[in-house]
Design a protein around this motif. Sequence first.
Motif, mmCIF file in Angstrom:
data_model
loop_
_atom_site.group_PDB
_atom_site.id
_atom_site.type_symbol
_atom_site.label_atom_id
_atom_site.label_comp_id
_atom_site.label_asym_id
_atom_site.label_seq_id
_atom_site.Cartn_x
_atom_site.Cartn_y
_atom_site.Cartn_z
ATOM 1 N N CYS A 1 -2.878 5.423 5.657
ATOM 2 C CA CYS A 1 -3.120 5.485 4.322
ATOM 3 C C CYS A 1 -3.772 6.975 4.316
ATOM 4 O O CYS A 1 -3.640 7.517 3.276
ATOM 5 C CB CYS A 1 -4.180 4.628 3.946
ATOM 6 N N CYS B 1 -4.050 -0.070 -1.779
ATOM 7 C CA CYS B 1 -4.215 -0.585 -0.390
ATOM 8 C C CYS B 1 -5.032 -1.865 -0.543
ATOM 9 O O CYS B 1 -4.740 -3.083 -0.105
ATOM 10 C CB CYS B 1 -4.494 0.310 0.679
ATOM 11 N N TYR C 1 0.834 -1.129 -0.112
ATOM 12 C CA TYR C 1 0.059 -0.115 -0.008
ATOM 13 C C TYR C 1 0.787 1.241 0.000
ATOM 14 O O TYR C 1 0.110 2.264 -0.312
ATOM 15 C CB TYR C 1 -1.108 -0.009 1.176
#
Length: 199
Positions: free
Chosen positions: A175, A155, A26
Amino acid sequence: MSRTEMGITPMEALCLQLLNSERYDYRGDGQLIEDQLYQPGWLEALLKRWDLTLEHASPQEGLPILSVLRSRLRPLVECLNQGQDLSEKDLALLNDALNAVPRRRLVVHNGKMYTLQEEPLRKDWLWVEAEIIASFVAMLEHDPLRIKICENPHCRWIYYDESPNHTRRWCEDTCANMMRVRRFREKKRAHDFSPPLAH
């Protein structure tokens, strides 16, 4: 909050744990970097965590079954994440797996009251599969719009949005912060390379 502890009921988290057993890069290019399902001990730990004690099968026999189930559930999540309803074919897939497990109902007395309980006749891999699907259906019953995929395209983490106004966009702060930095850098690059205004 960790990725495996989403704050929802255990059976709901059961299906999320299977769906998120594929780990992607990710922070980089989004390539698959680990399939936990095939890591030694991971499946046994999953069964133990959710009290799924097999009586008629070994853990290794479940690997292909759960791999196929994972590949079938993810498109359903993607469909829901796009605001679409599941099709009749999708529902049939879920219902077929749920109905593949023969069950019996029992009257149980615990010394204070009588209750009606249901239990499988065989605790095999069909039963485990049905329990995972039941956890997925539990999320559908609560609110299918809260089943989301992290907006970091590299991700692919699936989570249940517990925010009051359903506005959570990323699986976790890592994230979220990374995507904000990326957007800032993209805007800065676009500004730095924009042609000068003509005089």
